[in-house]
Design an enzyme around this catalytic site. Structure first.
Site, PDB file in Angstrom:
ATOM      1  CG  HIS A 119      -1.975   1.281   1.325  1.00 11.67           C
ATOM      2  ND1 HIS A 119      -3.170   1.327   0.673  1.00 11.67           N
ATOM      3  CD2 HIS A 119      -1.549   2.552   1.730  1.00 11.67           C
ATOM      4  CE1 HIS A 119      -3.792   2.260   0.957  1.00 11.67           C
ATOM      5  NE2 HIS A 119      -2.846   3.203   1.342  1.00 11.67           N
ATOM      6  CB  CYS A 120       1.941   3.383  -2.403  1.00 16.74           C
ATOM      7  SG  CYS A 120       3.128   4.932  -3.021  1.00 16.74           S
ATOM      8  N   PRO A 121       1.332   4.932   0.209  1.00 24.44           N
ATOM      9  CG  PRO A 121       2.613   5.991   1.994  1.00 24.44           C
ATOM     10  CD  PRO A 121       2.339   4.847   1.264  1.00 24.44           C
ATOM     11  CG  ASN A 125      -5.209   2.613  -5.199  1.00 23.68           C
ATOM     12  OD1 ASN A 125      -5.807   1.767  -4.578  1.00 23.68           O
ATOM     13  ND2 ASN A 125      -5.419   3.043  -6.526  1.00 23.68           N
TER      14      ASN A 125
END
Length: 224
Positions: A119-121, A125
Site C-alpha cells: 500500500h503506497c501512501p 492506493n
C-alpha cells in the site's frame, strides 16, 4: 477499456498525494518561469526543450492521477470460484472472504487485493495486479521529470551564459536563488527515491521470471 475508479478514504493518504502534487506544481510553474522562458528569449534553449518539459510534466501528473484512482485488483464480494481453481484459493482471516493465493488484505483499504505488492501512501492506493503497471509508469515519469529539472538547475548556473536582461522588479527573480535551491533539493529527493523504488520494483518482477527460466533450463539439461 479503462480500469474502474477506486478511491481510498484515508486522510493521511490524501495529505501524501497533496504533497506530491504540490512538488509537481512548484516545479512546473517555476522551472519554465525562471529558466526555460528567459533562456529561450536569449537563445540558450529551444522551443523543443520547453515542450519536452511540459509534456514530461503532463505525463507525470496524469500517471499520478491514474495510479491513485485505478482499481488495484479489489476482490468482489462472493466471487465465483471455478472448480478447477479451488485449490489455489484460501480464506482471508480478516474479511472472511475467499481469495486467490498471493492476494493480501490491506488494512487501510479494508479489502483483499489480488497480487498486492504494497500500500503506497504517496498515491493513496494499493499497488496490485491491475494497477502495478501504472505505478511503474509513475515511477518512470517522475524520474524523467526530476532528472530533467536537476539538469536545468545545473545548466542554469554552471553551463549557460550569464543572463543579459532580467526584470529584477519581479518577486520571483529577486528570489531566484532560493526558489531554485528548493527545486534542486526536491529534485534530488524525488530522483533518488524514485530510482531506488523503480529498481526494487523491476528486480521484484524479473526475479521470479528468471527463477522459472533457470529451473526450466535445469530440467532440460537433466532430461537431455
Amino acid at each position: 477499456m479503462g480500469l474502474p475508479i477506486h478511491f481510498v478514504a484515508d486522510p493521511q493518504g490524501w495529505c501524501c498525494v497533496g504533497v506530491i502534487f504540490l512538488i509537481w506544481l512548484y516545479n512546473t510553474v517555476f522551472i519554465p518561469k525562471l529558466i526555460l522562458f528567459p533562456r529561450f528569449e536569449e537563445g540558450h534553449v529551444t522551443a523543443a526543450e520547453i515542450w519536452a518539459y511540459y509534456i514530461t510534466s503532463l505525463f507525470c501528473v496524469v500517471s499520478l492521477l491514474r495510479a491513485s484512482t485505478a482499481d488495484p485488483g479489489k476482490l468482489q464480494d462472493s466471487p465465483k470460484i471455478p472448480l478447477t481453481e479451488k485449490e489455489f484459493w484460501e480464506l482471508c482471516n480478516k474479511c472472511n472472504m475467499m481469495r486467490p493465493k498471493r492476494s493480501h488484505h490491506c488494512s487501510r483499504c479494508g479489502h483483499c487485493v489480488r497480487r498486492m505488492d504494497h500500500h503506497c501512501p504517496w498515491i493513496n492506493n494499493c499497488v496490485g495486479e491491475d494497477n502495478h503497471w501504472l505505478f511503474l509508469q509513475l515511477c518512470f515519469y517522475t524520474q524523467l521529470l526530476s532528472g530533467y529539472t536537476l539538469i536545468l538547475d545545473f545548466c542554469h548556473y554552471y553551463y549557460f551564459l550569464p543572463m543579459k536582461a532580467i526584470n529584477w522588479d519581479l518577486f520571483v527573480f529577486r528570489h531566484e536563488l532560493a526558489l531554485l535551491r528548493i527545486s534542486t533539493f526536491m529534485g534530488i529527493v524525488m530522483f533518488g527515491g524514485m530510482c531506488s523504488l523503480f529498481y526494487t520494483q523491476v528486480v521484484g518482477i524479473l526475479t521470479p521470471h528468471a527463477m522459472v527460466v533457470f529451473r526450466n533450463h535445469c530440467l532440460l539439461l537433466r532430461s537431455g
